[in-house]
Design a protein around this motif. Structure first.
Motif, PDB file in Angstrom:
ATOM      1  N   TRP A 189     114.327  -5.644  55.061  1.00 15.08           N
ATOM      2  CA  TRP A 189     113.998  -4.919  56.289  1.00 15.08           C
ATOM      3  C   TRP A 189     115.001  -3.795  56.521  1.00 15.08           C
ATOM      4  CZ3 TRP A 189     109.375  -6.075  58.010  1.00 15.08           C
ATOM      5  CH2 TRP A 189     108.864  -7.339  57.763  1.00 15.08           C
ATOM      6  N   ASP A 190     114.516  -2.675  57.051  1.00 20.59           N
ATOM      7  CA  ASP A 190     115.390  -1.540  57.389  1.00 20.59           C
ATOM      8  C   ASP A 190     116.134  -1.769  58.700  1.00 20.59           C
ATOM      9  OD1 ASP A 190     114.278  -0.280  55.165  1.00 20.59           O
ATOM     10  OD2 ASP A 190     112.805   0.814  56.362  1.00 20.59           O
ATOM     11  N   GLU A 191     115.457  -2.394  59.653  1.00 24.41           N
ATOM     12  CA  GLU A 191     116.030  -2.659  60.980  1.00 24.41           C
ATOM     13  C   GLU A 191     115.526  -4.010  61.452  1.00 24.41           C
ATOM     14  OE1 GLU A 191     118.022  -1.027  63.102  1.00 24.41           O
ATOM     15  OE2 GLU A 191     118.042   1.038  62.365  1.00 24.41           O
ATOM     16  N   HIS A 192     116.318  -4.634  62.314  1.00 28.36           N
ATOM     17  CA  HIS A 192     115.843  -5.857  62.979  1.00 28.36           C
ATOM     18  C   HIS A 192     116.652  -6.057  64.262  1.00 28.36           C
ATOM     19  CE1 HIS A 192     119.251  -7.479  60.652  1.00 28.36           C
ATOM     20  NE2 HIS A 192     119.335  -8.378  61.598  1.00 28.36           N
ATOM     21  N   GLY A 193     116.039  -6.757  65.190  1.00 28.52           N
ATOM     22  CA  GLY A 193     116.694  -7.058  66.449  1.00 28.52           C
ATOM     23  C   GLY A 193     116.022  -8.250  67.106  1.00 28.52           C
ATOM     24  N   GLU A 194     116.685  -8.804  68.098  1.00 31.11           N
ATOM     25  CA  GLU A 194     116.167  -9.981  68.792  1.00 31.11           C
ATOM     26  C   GLU A 194     116.472  -9.841  70.284  1.00 31.11           C
ATOM     27  OE1 GLU A 194     117.209 -14.662  68.513  1.00 31.11           O
ATOM     28  OE2 GLU A 194     116.715 -13.676  66.619  1.00 31.11           O
ATOM     29  N   ALA A 195     115.562 -10.357  71.112  1.00 33.53           N
ATOM     30  CA  ALA A 195     115.741 -10.257  72.553  1.00 33.53           C
ATOM     31  C   ALA A 195     115.032 -11.424  73.238  1.00 33.53           C
ATOM     32  CB  ALA A 195     115.173  -8.942  73.069  1.00 33.53           C
ATOM     33  N   GLU A 196     115.371 -11.615  74.506  1.00 35.92           N
ATOM     34  CA  GLU A 196     114.659 -12.579  75.346  1.00 35.92           C
ATOM     35  C   GLU A 196     113.427 -11.882  75.921  1.00 35.92           C
ATOM     36  OE1 GLU A 196     116.627 -15.450  78.262  1.00 35.92           O
ATOM     37  OE2 GLU A 196     115.847 -13.860  79.577  1.00 35.92           O
ATOM     38  N   PHE A 197     112.339 -12.649  76.061  1.00 37.44           N
ATOM     39  CA  PHE A 197     111.108 -12.108  76.630  1.00 37.44           C
ATOM     40  C   PHE A 197     110.549 -13.120  77.614  1.00 37.44           C
ATOM     41  CE2 PHE A 197     106.653 -11.106  76.943  1.00 37.44           C
ATOM     42  CZ  PHE A 197     106.638  -9.721  76.926  1.00 37.44           C
ATOM     43  N   VAL A 198     110.450 -12.741  78.881  1.00 36.03           N
ATOM     44  CA  VAL A 198     109.902 -13.626  79.910  1.00 36.03           C
ATOM     45  C   VAL A 198     108.463 -13.213  80.183  1.00 36.03           C
ATOM     46  CG1 VAL A 198     110.113 -14.444  82.278  1.00 36.03           C
ATOM     47  CG2 VAL A 198     112.168 -14.017  80.920  1.00 36.03           C
ATOM     48  N   LYS A 256     100.339 -20.677  79.442  1.00 37.94           N
ATOM     49  CA  LYS A 256     101.113 -20.512  80.680  1.00 37.94           C
ATOM     50  C   LYS A 256     102.331 -19.650  80.378  1.00 37.94           C
ATOM     51  CE  LYS A 256     103.764 -24.674  80.002  1.00 37.94           C
ATOM     52  NZ  LYS A 256     103.488 -25.767  79.255  1.00 37.94           N
ATOM     53  N   GLY A 257     103.006 -19.213  81.393  1.00 37.08           N
ATOM     54  CA  GLY A 257     104.177 -18.376  81.225  1.00 37.08           C
ATOM     55  C   GLY A 257     105.376 -19.164  80.725  1.00 37.08           C
ATOM     56  N   GLY A 258     106.446 -18.440  80.469  1.00 38.58           N
ATOM     57  CA  GLY A 258     107.671 -19.070  80.013  1.00 38.58           C
ATOM     58  C   GLY A 258     108.639 -18.052  79.456  1.00 38.58           C
ATOM     59  N   THR A 259     109.768 -18.554  78.989  1.00 39.67           N
ATOM     60  CA  THR A 259     110.793 -17.704  78.393  1.00 39.67           C
ATOM     61  C   THR A 259     110.749 -17.865  76.882  1.00 39.67           C
ATOM     62  OG1 THR A 259     112.156 -17.940  80.371  1.00 39.67           O
ATOM     63  CG2 THR A 259     113.246 -17.151  78.384  1.00 39.67           C
ATOM     64  N   TRP A 260     110.706 -16.744  76.202  1.00 37.73           N
ATOM     65  CA  TRP A 260     110.548 -16.694  74.751  1.00 37.73           C
ATOM     66  C   TRP A 260     111.668 -15.876  74.136  1.00 37.73           C
ATOM     67  CZ3 TRP A 260     106.141 -18.808  72.328  1.00 37.73           C
ATOM     68  CH2 TRP A 260     105.203 -19.336  73.208  1.00 37.73           C
ATOM     69  N   GLN A 261     111.905 -16.091  72.874  1.00 42.71           N
ATOM     70  CA  GLN A 261     112.712 -15.186  72.064  1.00 42.71           C
ATOM     71  C   GLN A 261     111.720 -14.345  71.275  1.00 42.71           C
ATOM     72  OE1 GLN A 261     115.934 -15.421  73.546  1.00 42.71           O
ATOM     73  NE2 GLN A 261     116.341 -14.618  71.513  1.00 42.71           N
ATOM     74  N   VAL A 262     112.051 -13.093  71.058  1.00 44.68           N
ATOM     75  CA  VAL A 262     111.250 -12.221  70.209  1.00 44.68           C
ATOM     76  C   VAL A 262     112.180 -11.569  69.194  1.00 44.68           C
ATOM     77  CG1 VAL A 262     111.371 -10.271  71.837  1.00 44.68           C
ATOM     78  CG2 VAL A 262     109.558 -10.336  70.114  1.00 44.68           C
ATOM     79  N   GLN A 263     111.744 -11.594  67.959  1.00 46.14           N
ATOM     80  CA  GLN A 263     112.484 -10.976  66.868  1.00 46.14           C
ATOM     81  C   GLN A 263     111.590  -9.898  66.275  1.00 46.14           C
ATOM     82  OE1 GLN A 263     112.965 -13.120  63.003  1.00 46.14           O
ATOM     83  NE2 GLN A 263     115.064 -13.312  63.773  1.00 46.14           N
ATOM     84  N   VAL A 264     112.130  -8.708  66.083  1.00 48.31           N
ATOM     85  CA  VAL A 264     111.361  -7.584  65.550  1.00 48.31           C
ATOM     86  C   VAL A 264     112.071  -7.071  64.304  1.00 48.31           C
ATOM     87  CG1 VAL A 264     110.410  -5.301  66.029  1.00 48.31           C
ATOM     88  CG2 VAL A 264     110.617  -6.981  67.886  1.00 48.31           C
ATOM     89  N   CYS A 265     111.323  -6.952  63.212  1.00 44.44           N
ATOM     90  CA  CYS A 265     111.842  -6.434  61.945  1.00 44.44           C
ATOM     91  C   CYS A 265     110.958  -5.267  61.515  1.00 44.44           C
ATOM     92  CB  CYS A 265     111.776  -7.489  60.850  1.00 44.44           C
ATOM     93  SG  CYS A 265     112.387  -9.110  61.292  1.00 44.44           S
ATOM     94  N   CYS A 266     111.545  -4.285  60.838  1.00 42.42           N
ATOM     95  CA  CYS A 266     110.789  -3.114  60.424  1.00 42.42           C
ATOM     96  C   CYS A 266     111.196  -2.671  59.020  1.00 42.42           C
ATOM     97  CB  CYS A 266     111.026  -1.966  61.405  1.00 42.42           C
ATOM     98  SG  CYS A 266     110.138  -0.464  60.959  1.00 42.42           S
ATOM     99  N   ALA A 267     110.204  -2.256  58.231  1.00 41.44           N
ATOM    100  CA  ALA A 267     110.426  -1.665  56.903  1.00 41.44           C
ATOM    101  C   ALA A 267     109.609  -0.385  56.813  1.00 41.44           C
ATOM    102  CB  ALA A 267     110.018  -2.645  55.808  1.00 41.44           C
TER     103      ALA A 267
END
Length: 154
Positions: free
Chosen positions: A80-89, A114-125
């Motif tokens: 991957w060229d870039e990647h990052g992670e964040a919280e997502f509500v 239903k709703g909730g708190t998630w982690q999201v990871q994004v990778c890009c090439a």
């Protein structure tokens, strides 16, 4: 070991180097897209929103979105060229894909019922090639590829 719940593949419209994943029920978000977008930063997180900065100006990117029941297996970051992670509500349990030129698109990513708190990871090439083609021809459709993975926070 975490299990994959859902995988979706779709094209996301990029304009002004940006697209966004935002809570479907966005009426009460304190900072709706594209307010306060950060130019040049790969991943920017706001409450109920994650902005993604593309290497190219205007094009369509290939996105694979996955929903997992726990933290997914580690990625091989070298591919991957870039990647990052964040919280997502999410209050609705569903994420809408946004574009600066189109606004909210018809594409959504269902997380849960239903709703909730998630982690999201994004990778890009494909970023360098997308940037080059965009500069030379004005578009780079399908060159930049994203993997977006959501899982519930423990």
């Amino acid at each position: 070991m975490a299990e994959l719940i859902r995988r979706l593949r779709f094209g996301a419209d990029v304009s002004y180097h940006s697209f966004c994943l935002q809570e479907l029920d966005d009426a009460d978000l304190p900072v709706p897209y594209p307010d306060d977008s950060v130019f040049g930063q790969f991943l920017t997180s706001f409450p109920g929103r994650v902005d993604i900065f593309s290497a190219a100006h205007t094009h369509t990117v290939a996105v694979t979105a996955e929903v997992w029941d726990g933290r997914p297996p580690e990625e091989d970051w070298a591919r991957w060229d870039e990647h990052g992670e964040a919280e997502f509500v999410s209050t609705s349990g569903e994420v809408a894909v946004w574009s600066m030129s189109l606004g909210r698109t018809d594409q959504t990513v269902p997380l849960s019922d239903k709703g909730g708190t998630w982690q999201v990871q994004v990778c890009c090439a494909g970023r360098d090639e997308a940037e080059r083609l965009s500069a030379e021809t004005g578009t780079a459709d399908g060159i930049e590829r994203y993997l977006v993975r959501f899982w519930p926070q423990a």
